[in-house]
Each structure stands twice: as C-alpha cells, then as structure tokens.
Design an enzyme around this catalytic site. Structure first.
Site, mmCIF file in Angstrom:
data_model
loop_
_atom_site.group_PDB
_atom_site.id
_atom_site.type_symbol
_atom_site.label_atom_id
_atom_site.label_comp_id
_atom_site.label_asym_id
_atom_site.label_seq_id
_atom_site.Cartn_x
_atom_site.Cartn_y
_atom_site.Cartn_z
ATOM 1 C CG ASP A 38 148.634 -24.008 -18.700
ATOM 2 O OD1 ASP A 38 149.563 -24.153 -19.453
ATOM 3 O OD2 ASP A 38 147.368 -23.785 -18.965
ATOM 4 C CD GLU A 117 142.113 -15.027 -34.244
ATOM 5 O OE1 GLU A 117 142.737 -15.789 -34.065
ATOM 6 O OE2 GLU A 117 142.021 -13.839 -34.730
ATOM 7 C CE LYS A 119 146.093 -21.200 -26.426
ATOM 8 N NZ LYS A 119 146.177 -22.636 -26.123
ATOM 9 N NE ARG A 140 154.579 -23.921 -30.499
ATOM 10 C CZ ARG A 140 154.059 -23.485 -29.430
ATOM 11 N NH1 ARG A 140 153.798 -22.159 -29.324
ATOM 12 N NH2 ARG A 140 153.812 -24.073 -28.254
ATOM 13 C CE LYS A 285 145.551 -14.601 -33.016
ATOM 14 N NZ LYS A 285 145.235 -15.352 -34.500
ATOM 15 C CE LYS A 309 145.194 -22.417 -22.005
ATOM 16 N NZ LYS A 309 146.470 -22.749 -21.412
HETATM 17 S S1 IVH Z 1 148.091 -17.074 -32.659
HETATM 18 C C1 IVH Z 1 151.899 -15.025 -31.602
HETATM 19 N N1 IVH Z 1 145.634 -17.766 -32.660
HETATM 20 O O1 IVH Z 1 147.742 -21.227 -29.295
HETATM 21 C C2 IVH Z 1 150.732 -15.571 -31.528
HETATM 22 N N2 IVH Z 1 147.062 -19.066 -31.977
HETATM 23 O O2 IVH Z 1 149.813 -20.423 -27.120
HETATM 24 C C3 IVH Z 1 150.504 -16.944 -31.858
HETATM 25 N N3 IVH Z 1 145.920 -21.200 -31.098
HETATM 26 O O3 IVH Z 1 150.728 -22.068 -30.532
HETATM 27 C C4 IVH Z 1 149.565 -17.880 -32.137
HETATM 28 N N4 IVH Z 1 144.076 -20.861 -31.653
HETATM 29 O O4 IVH Z 1 148.715 -23.501 -31.050
HETATM 30 C C5 IVH Z 1 146.718 -17.884 -32.354
HETATM 31 N N5 IVH Z 1 143.394 -18.205 -33.073
HETATM 32 C C6 IVH Z 1 144.626 -18.834 -32.564
HETATM 33 C C7 IVH Z 1 144.956 -19.836 -32.133
HETATM 34 C C8 IVH Z 1 146.130 -20.021 -31.501
HETATM 35 C C9 IVH Z 1 145.037 -21.582 -30.888
HETATM 36 C C10 IVH Z 1 147.389 -21.831 -30.180
HETATM 37 C C11 IVH Z 1 148.483 -22.051 -31.261
HETATM 38 C C12 IVH Z 1 149.550 -21.327 -30.368
HETATM 39 C C13 IVH Z 1 149.084 -21.290 -29.149
HETATM 40 C C14 IVH Z 1 149.715 -20.173 -28.276
#
Ligand code: IVH
Length: 676
Positions: A38, A117, A119, A140, A285, A309
């Site tokens: 990061d 949500e 992560k 991906r 979101k 984060k």
């Molecule tokens: S949404 C455009 N929701 O985080 C939106 N991602 O850096 C993209 N991830 O590749 C993803 N939990 O691997 C979303 N509740 C969640 C998530 C999530 C984990 C991961 C996912 C994604 C990365 C984004």
C-alpha cells in the site's frame, strides 16, 4: 530534485510495483507485506499528483491486478473488476463525502446512506449465472481479463451451482471474496504465510481435486454485468443475495453520517480478533444504485465507494497465555500468546512482553484485551491494556520464582553500575544444568560467528537434543552417525555432508573458540581482546587454576562485569569438563600476532552479499590480522568491495560510481596468497 532524478525514482518504484504484482498474481507469492505494498502504491500516486509529467501505463492508477497467469485459460470480464480507493483517517472520510456531495450538488448536510461491509482479505472472484446456472467463474486477473477457474470455484460449497428463485436475474455476474477461515488456516500454517495466500494458492491449483481438499469459503457482495436485476440499492441487494442462497457478511450494516461510520469502525476493529476470518478494513458503498450510477468512476476505482483500512501496524487482540522463554544466559523472557491477528499483512500470534518489570508496569494479565504494535521488523509488542474489558477475578500475573525448565531459583541481579536491580530475571543455575539454557548454548556454539557448522541449524540442535544425541558441545564432534542415518529426513548423503561440515570445523581460531563458549558478556569483540591477551588456549584454561582474574582488568575494554562473568564460568565444574573434552578434539590455533606491515597494510575493505564457506567475521579477522581495515559504508575511503552472492545493489552501484575496485572472494583470498 531535478526532473530526471524524479523520473528515475518514479520508474524504479513502477518497476518494483510491476514486479510485486507479477509475483503475487502470477506466482502466488507475496514478497512484501500488504502495508508495504500500500505504501509503495501511495508513493507512486503521490508522485504522480505532485509531478504531472510522470505517467506510466503500469501505474497503480491504471492497472488493477496483473495479467492472468498462463496456467489457466483467460476470459474477459463483461464489466471490469475494479479496485477501491483507500481511506485511513476521519479526514479522509470527510473528504470522500464532501467530494460526493459536491459532485451531486447536494447540500453539505444531506444524509447519505452507506452500506458498510467488513473488507474480507481474500481473493475476489466473479461468478457468471445464466438462467440460474453457474456457467463460468473468473479470477480478477488484471481487472479486464481474468483466469477461468470455474472448476476450482465449483468445489466451494458456499457457491450455489443452480438458483431457482423466481426473482433471480436471467444473467448476472455475482462477485465476492474467496477466503479461508483462520481456524482452518491453522492446519495450513506450515505451507502459507497468511490466510489470504492460502486461499489464493488453493484456488489456483492446477488440479481442482487439490482445491477441494481446502475448506474455502465464499462471501458475495457485489455484481458485474446483469440482465433482469430488480433491485435499487446495495443493502437490498445483499439481502437478496442471502435469499438466493449466497453467504453474506453478518456484520454488514446500513449507516448514515461519518460519525456513525467511525463508531462502527471502532466496534468492528475491537471485535476483529473474535472473528474467524481476516478483515483489513471496512468498505463503504453509497447505498442508492441511482446515485452510484451518477457518481461513476475515477481512474480504476468508483467514486461511490471507499475502503477504510485498519491501521497497518496496530491491532487489538486477546492474550491467551503467557509463555516464559529461557535464553542462553538464563534470562527469562515472557512472551504473550495472542489470538492470531493480521497486522499489515502478517499474521501475528506472539508478542514480546520484554521482562517482569514491563508486565508489572503495564499490569498485563492472561485474558486481557490489548493493543499490539508491529512496526517494521521490530518484534510485535503490547502497547496498552484495555482494563475496562478485563473480566472480574482475573488474577495478576506472577512471574515464576523458579526456572520453568530446571526448577532453580530465579533471581534479579544487582547492577553495580546503575545501583539498581536488573529488570530481567534469570535462572540462577550455572553450566549445563538447565536444559533450556544448554540447548540455547549449543545453538550459539554452532552459529555463524562461532563454529559456523554448515547445515547444523537451530532445529537440528533441538531435534538431536530431544533424541539424546547431544548434551554438551563436545557431543557434536562425537555424533552417532549410524543412528542419525536411520532418522526420518536423513539419508546417507545428508549424513555424509553433516559429518564433513563438522569435521571441517575442528580447526578453529582461538578468538572464535572463546566466543563460541557463550560466556555471558563475552561477545565477539571481547573474545578478540581475550584471545590477544592470552595468546593460547592453554593459558586461557589456566585461569581456572591460577585465578589471576584481577590482571584482566588491565586489558583495555575488559571491565569488572566481564571479569566476574569469567570467574563464574571457570568456577563451574561442568564448564571445565567441557573445556577439557573440547581440547582433546579440536585444534585451536593460537592468537594471530598482528602484523604491522601485513599484506593488506593501508587498505580498506567492505563485504556485501553471502560468501561461500567463509563467514564475514572470519574475513574481518583475516583483514585485521594482515594490517587491513574494514569499513561499514561505501565511500571514497574504501579501496575494495568484496562481493558475494546476492549483494546489496546500492553498494555495488555506489562502488562503481566511485570507481572502487570490486573483487570476489577468491580475488580477496589471492591477495593473502590463499586460495579457497
Ligand atoms: S466491492 C468497485 N465489497 O476489496 C467495487 N470489495 O480493493 C469493488 N473486498 O477487489 C469491490 N470485501 O477483493 C467490495 N464488501 C466488499 C469487499 C470487497 C472485500 C475486496 C475485493 C476487491 C477489493 C477492492
């Protein structure tokens, strides 16, 4: 900084970034921690922001992952799989919301609802359903193209293969995270560094049967392409997902206001160690799909979402137990066994508690909820205790007054210099009485700067000890090779190699020999001073009889502490026994008399990289014996850079720039009329 220097720095960062991406996405290997990754990403993005002339096609602003591996067939994502921008602080979040409100021309006090949500730190996957049937599963990849891992994904129980619900869209890419539970990771610890690597490695096995063996989980959270989805917000979508048979995160919440997002963040972070899966932050979101659509994307990330984060060097967890480790010099070091927690990409399950005083000062108890810090390469340690979380009747931790290994009294010595008792408590036994101390002494004896026995590592010492093959240093030279050959993992050839390495080290310099004894306060430098003073092993050993300890105080660098330690060493019968036995086996060369006009007079040296069959300590003493000097940095003062295997690139580059002579090990030995 000049423009070309900035460009150069930028290109270097881009090169590393591409390299780590390739290693991660193609080879399944994380060479750096998540937080280091990061940081690298952030440095590049900051540079691009500051200097508009910096622009690379491989910038993190443009790419999401890395080209899919050649092991699997590639397939395009119908809607790209994007990444998320990161937020680390309250002000990052305020900024995020302000930008959204500005973009939408909303009042700055309007309420925006977010789906918050946790992560999950796993591997994202996209599942294509046609008429309710799972038809394709993709990784991906680089965000545009992924790997077709349908068969592997099909082995995951959480992934429905058919969905019959009436309201399930005709076509949809369901997206989510593949991960492994921490408790299941426990059984795979030997193979992978952290749960995410385990998930990624398992998911990309060439043989789906291998994937099936690993208990992978799937949590759904978004979608890509869709035809026939009749939902208008994220939270309802999450509800639908579970109706359709997908697992969703039970900690998902619908929240409005940055204050409340922060409150939820704190609560989740505190509870993190109790979850059975790794999370590295919370994704926010915008709930309303219509607003999401209006907001759209910047670069490769949506404007309507952000990942908040967790700190990359701190985390909250629980102390499960306190272990007492015993070192070579008898020091008792307490170690907290904590509920495993991911700090900046590394799963931490131990934290040092330093010593008894530290435990008392912070009043650390078993069962406590604590904040742990893991910064850089420093051993993780406990920053603070959350006393409010402590259950009633939890007793204070009592430091053992008997050695947990041998039962001897433990003592805190009085330090005559500070006029205080030491913070460290020690086992009061001497010589080889205490089992744990003896094992540590043997590890020291074979270590690099001591006997440097190739292939005789710490694990082997422990193993041979537990099998009763070694107890004292001399036993190393009288190993029962027939018995070893029969042990698991050993064969004729490896035993032969071991025997060769051990026999090869029977000849040793006097100073190394002194060092290898592991006498407290006698490190490399003091061993050198003593070797020069005594000149030979027999004179050194004589100290036990003539007891001329006071004279040692005349040696520049040797003080009362060292003298007392030597006294204690020589007054112990076991130590004398060891010296007598070693004398029979070894050839201990006398101290080299320093040549004032040696072959390396007025020459300076620096070693970089790993040498072959000769340690740095030995090279250093060879240089000094021959009137040369060693230095620690590349500067104009340096005459020769000795380069071994995997040298520090910087040092070699600097030496080239300064036109310093670069030589290898053999060229160095030739300067001394020696060959390796
Ligand atoms: S949404 C455009 N929701 O985080 C939106 N991602 O850096 C993209 N991830 O590749 C993803 N939990 O691997 C979303 N509740 C969640 C998530 C999530 C984990 C991961 C996912 C994604 C990365 C984004």
């Amino acid at each position: 900084m000049k423009k070309d220097l900035i460009s150069k720095k930028y290109q270097e960062k881009i090169k590393s970034f591409s390299y780590f991406n390739k290693r991660y996405y193609n080879d399944n290997v994380s060479e750096i921690t998540d937080s280091e990754y990061d940081n690298l990403k952030k440095t590049i993005l900051d540079l691009e922001k500051k200097y508009s002339f910096l622009n690379s096609k491989d910038s993190p602003a443009k790419i999401v992952g890395y080209k899919p591996s050649k092991n699997f067939k590639k397939a395009s994502h119908r809607v790209p799989m994007l990444s998320l921008a990161n937020a680390f602080s309250e002000s990052d979040l305020l900024n995020f919301e302000k930008k959204i409100l500005n973009f939408l021309s909303h009042n700055l006090d309007s309420d925006i609802y977010y789906s918050a949500e946790p992560k999950i730190d796993g591997i994202s996957a996209s599942l294509l359903y046609k008429d309710g049937k799972l038809t394709q599963g993709l990784s991906r990849g680089d965000g545009k193209e992924g790997e077709d891992i349908t068969t592997n994904l099909s082995t995951i129980k959480d992934i429905p293969k058919f969905i019959q619900s009436k309201d399930f869209p005709k076509e949809i890419d369901i997206r989510g995270e593949v991960f492994i539970k921490n408790s299941d990771f426990n059984n795979l610890k030997e193979k992978f560094a952290n749960p995410r690597n385990a998930a990624s490695g398992s998911l990309r096995q060439k043989n789906p049967l291998d994937t099936k063996k690993i208990p992978l989980k799937f949590i759904a959270y978004t979608f890509g392409f869709e035809k026939g989805l009749k939902i208008n917000n994220q939270f309802d979508y999450l509800k639908k997902l579970s109706e359709w048979g997908f697992k969703t995160n039970p900690l998902n919440k619908l929240i409005t206001g940055i204050k409340n997002l922060l409150k939820n963040y704190d609560e989740v972070e505190k509870n993190r160690a109790n979850l059975d899966f790794d999370i590295d932050g919370i994704v926010y979101k915008i709930n309303d799909f219509a607003l999401q659509k209006r907001l759209g994307y910047v670069g490769n990330a949506p404007r309507w979402a952000i990942a908040h984060k967790f700190s990359s060097d701190k985390a909250i967890s629980k102390i499960l137990d306190i272990d007492i480790q015993i070192g070579r010099t008898g020091a008792l070091t307490p170690v907290a066994k904590i509920k495993p927690i991911n700090i900046g990409g590394v799963l931490v399950s131990n934290a040092t508690l330093h010593n008894e005083d530290e435990i008392n000062r912070k009043d650390i108890r078993i069962g406590d909820t604590v904040t742990i810090e893991r910064a850089g390469d420093v051993i993780p340690h406990i920053l603070s205790v959350d006393v409010k979380k402590r259950l009633k009747n939890i007793p204070k931790f009592i430091f053992p007054n008997k050695c947990p290994s041998c039962g001897s009294k433990t003592i805190k010595e009085f330090n005559s210099i500070t006029k205080k008792k030491d913070a460290v408590r020690r086992c009061s036994s001497e010589g080889y009485f205490c089992e744990k101390i003896s094992i540590e002494k043997l590890k020291h004896f074979v270590s690099k700067d001591a006997f440097n026995i190739d292939g005789f590592g710490k694990k082997i010492v422990e193993n041979f000890w537990s099998l009763g093959l070694i107890k004292y240093p001399q036993d190393i030279f009288r190993l029962d090779y027939k018995k070893i050959e029969k042990l698991e993992g050993w064969g004729n050839l490896s035993v032969k190699n071991l025997k060769y390495s051990i026999d090869d080290k029977k000849k040793i310099s006097f100073e190394r020999f002194i060092f290898s004894l592991g006498i407290r306060h006698i490190g490399l430098e003091n061993a050198k001073l003593l070797s020069k003073y005594f000149g030979s092993f027999s004179k050194f050993k004589n100290l036990s009889k003539n007891k001329k300890y006071a004279e040692l105080l005349n040696v520049d660098g040797i003080g009362e502490t060292q003298v007392n330690s030597l006294k204690t060493f020589f007054s112990n019968k076991m130590n004398i026994g060891v010296l007598n036995e070693l004398e029979k086996i070894l050839i201990i060369s006398n101290a080299a008399i320093e040549k004032k006009d040696g072959l390396l007079k007025n020459k300076t040296f620096l070693v970089t990289g790993k040498l072959n069959g000769i340690s740095r300590a030995e090279v250093k003493s060879l240089i000094e014996e021959n009137s040369g000097t060693t230095v620690s940095t590349v500067s104009k003062k340096l005459n020769f850079l000795i380069v071994g295997d995997k040298p520090t690139k910087r040092k070699v580059e600097n030496a080239n720039e300064l036109e310093i002579k670069i030589i290898d090990q053999n060229q160095f030995l030739k300067m001394l009329n020696k060959t390796s």
